[in-house]
Design an enzyme around this catalytic site. Structure first.
Site, PDB file in Angstrom:
ATOM      1  N   TYR A  13      41.339  34.275  52.394  1.00 41.64           N
ATOM      2  CA  TYR A  13      42.510  34.940  51.852  1.00 41.64           C
ATOM      3  C   TYR A  13      43.656  34.801  52.839  1.00 41.64           C
ATOM      4  O   TYR A  13      43.443  34.675  54.048  1.00 41.64           O
ATOM      5  CB  TYR A  13      42.252  36.445  51.662  1.00 41.64           C
ATOM      6  CG  TYR A  13      41.342  36.811  50.524  1.00 41.64           C
ATOM      7  CD1 TYR A  13      41.860  37.169  49.277  1.00 41.64           C
ATOM      8  CD2 TYR A  13      39.963  36.841  50.686  1.00 41.64           C
ATOM      9  CE1 TYR A  13      41.025  37.531  48.224  1.00 41.64           C
ATOM     10  CE2 TYR A  13      39.111  37.195  49.634  1.00 41.64           C
ATOM     11  CZ  TYR A  13      39.651  37.535  48.410  1.00 41.64           C
ATOM     12  OH  TYR A  13      38.830  37.894  47.370  1.00 41.64           O
ATOM     13  N   ASP A  60      41.801  41.977  42.500  1.00 39.85           N
ATOM     14  CA  ASP A  60      42.318  43.207  41.898  1.00 39.85           C
ATOM     15  C   ASP A  60      43.668  43.014  41.223  1.00 39.85           C
ATOM     16  O   ASP A  60      44.316  41.978  41.398  1.00 39.85           O
ATOM     17  CB  ASP A  60      42.516  44.266  42.993  1.00 39.85           C
ATOM     18  CG  ASP A  60      41.222  44.964  43.343  1.00 39.85           C
ATOM     19  OD1 ASP A  60      40.354  45.093  42.462  1.00 39.85           O
ATOM     20  OD2 ASP A  60      41.084  45.377  44.513  1.00 39.85           O
ATOM     21  N   ARG A  97      42.520  44.058  52.294  1.00 38.61           N
ATOM     22  CA  ARG A  97      43.651  44.998  52.263  1.00 38.61           C
ATOM     23  C   ARG A  97      43.444  46.138  53.262  1.00 38.61           C
ATOM     24  O   ARG A  97      44.403  46.616  53.886  1.00 38.61           O
ATOM     25  CB  ARG A  97      43.856  45.544  50.857  1.00 38.61           C
ATOM     26  CG  ARG A  97      44.432  44.505  49.898  1.00 38.61           C
ATOM     27  CD  ARG A  97      44.345  44.940  48.446  1.00 38.61           C
ATOM     28  NE  ARG A  97      44.956  46.244  48.240  1.00 38.61           N
ATOM     29  CZ  ARG A  97      44.862  46.932  47.101  1.00 38.61           C
ATOM     30  NH1 ARG A  97      44.186  46.427  46.062  1.00 38.61           N
ATOM     31  NH2 ARG A  97      45.443  48.093  46.983  1.00 38.61           N
ATOM     32  N   ARG A 128      36.688  38.142  42.353  1.00 45.17           N
ATOM     33  CA  ARG A 128      37.332  38.890  41.267  1.00 45.17           C
ATOM     34  C   ARG A 128      38.437  39.735  41.869  1.00 45.17           C
ATOM     35  O   ARG A 128      38.218  40.860  42.301  1.00 45.17           O
ATOM     36  CB  ARG A 128      36.275  39.744  40.553  1.00 45.17           C
ATOM     37  CG  ARG A 128      35.319  38.869  39.725  1.00 45.17           C
ATOM     38  CD  ARG A 128      34.069  39.604  39.356  1.00 45.17           C
ATOM     39  NE  ARG A 128      33.316  39.958  40.566  1.00 45.17           N
ATOM     40  CZ  ARG A 128      32.256  40.746  40.592  1.00 45.17           C
ATOM     41  NH1 ARG A 128      31.810  41.277  39.473  1.00 45.17           N
ATOM     42  NH2 ARG A 128      31.642  41.020  41.721  1.00 45.17           N
TER      43      ARG A 128
END
Lengths: 254, 254
Positions: free
Chosen positions: A111, A52, A198, A50
């Site tokens: 990612y 951001d 991140r 999910r």
């Protein structure tokens, strides 16, 4: 009832994130609205991750249950037609067993984080990469990143809103590679904490700028304290790249 | 008076093209407005290539004359600050001799054309690539492209609005390469006719789809007739890549 698995590409810029929100558009809502337009059904779409607000998807995996008899290819085409003009595209659609779950069956997630390392503002990559003005030493970043690979308590790299039961995760890969002024950071794990990629990228950037040593990064990890975080990188450069499933053939067939 | 050479990146989507237009925004106007804001002067910006509406720039070269004494780095920073929020960025700024001309001194130009070869609509690449649904045989495209390399009359591949004195040009390079569903076509020449790259790409796509043979492409070239053109590719995928100058050091210094 048929369970369909989707591979989804999306531009995160106009969305509040993957998950349906009361206060703004989401990727989940865009797909659910398209399914309703095609089938008349109120389906719930579940995703491998999910993401951001402002985070993008290159090959997000998701699933939904549909009552209406429809072939995967026809469903994909109909959804893509209905998704316009939202920047969401169904790249692949396959029938999967009823117990296949995009999130719970997922055994690996990856990612990529994109940095443009230059002074000049971004043009066609505005919102699609993180511009870092200070020259980054990518070799130092890559070397330091290896300290984070493996089984660790990633509390430092976890958002206060993280709902994961445990901050202990195994990071399988964290690679930093440069091509001209483009830097790509690849991260892979079974699962990640909220904001983990991140946060790791932000701290690696601190190392790349020379503001942190590898030892500072290690100390931040060992602090197991969000307050020890150096920097949280913006969502702009983050892309959900791929989800892996134990039964490979259910995850790739159209 | 000082002549400054610029390297410019821009997203062509919001612009009517490089050249100043009465009826809409242009990259030239954006930079000239920024120069006026910084210096109070009405400068004219000349570019190596005057790209069409929707065509992008990765490293366009341009120049302008400025009376106000200002260091190249400071001018670049000030222009970038003033150019916001337009998607135009000055990547490099250097003082050049008064007789250096971005267009007339340029001895080589290169473009890249980006195709995404898939059924699904584009998301973050909307307007930044040409989506072609039909599977393209890139080896056939590359092989056929070699028929266009060399000295030819490119009348077939020239817009009716082309202002070039002659349709005879030497094409130095036309390469087609695939990586997954991404296809990049690189074209290089001393100069190009108006719409030449898009026209060549459109016809190569005809070959890639199997609608044209290499012999059809040769016949189109030999027809020297715009009516023989198979297809003109849309501007979305076209990027001005690089401009070359005889005196290499004037073209790269900041």
């Amino acid at each position: 009832m048929t369970r369909f698995a989707f591979t989804v590409e999306y531009d995160g810029r106009p969305f509040m994130g993957w998950q349906r929100q009361a206060h703004g558009p989401s990727v989940q809502q865009a797909i659910e609205t398209a399914i309703h337009a095609v089938t008349g059904e109120t389906a719930v779409v579940h995703a491998a991750g999910r993401t951001d607000a402002g985070v993008h998807g290159i090959a997000m995996r998701a699933h939904a249950d549909v009552e209406k008899p429809i072939a995967p290819f026809r469903l994909m085409e109909a959804l893509n037609a209905r998704l316009r003009p939202d920047p969401v595209a169904i790249l692949d659609c396959a029938v999967v067993p009823d117990d296949w779950h995009a999130r719970f069956s997922c055994v690996g997630r990856s990612y990529v984080y994109r940095i443009v390392n230059r002074r000049a503002p971004l043009t066609f990559e505005q919102g699609l990469a993180w511009r870092v003005i200070q020259p980054l030493d990518t070799q130092a970043m890559h070397d330091a990143a290896q300290l984070l690979v493996g089984l660790h308590d990633f509390t430092t790299f976890r958002s206060a809103h993280c709902q994961s039961a445990s901050p202990v995760k195994t990071l399988d890969r964290l690679d930093v590679a440069r091509e001209g002024d483009r830097i790509a950071i690849h991260a892979a794990a079974r699962s990640f904490l909220h904001h983990q990629v991140r946060s790791m990228v932000g701290c690696l950037a601190m190392v790349g700028m020379g503001r942190w040593t590898a030892q500072d990064l290690r100390a931040a990890l060992e602090a197991k304290d969000r307050a020890a975080l150096g920097l949280n990188a913006p969502p702009d450069g983050l892309y959900f790249l791929r989800a892996a499933y134990a039964d490979a053939d259910t995850a790739t067939r159209t």
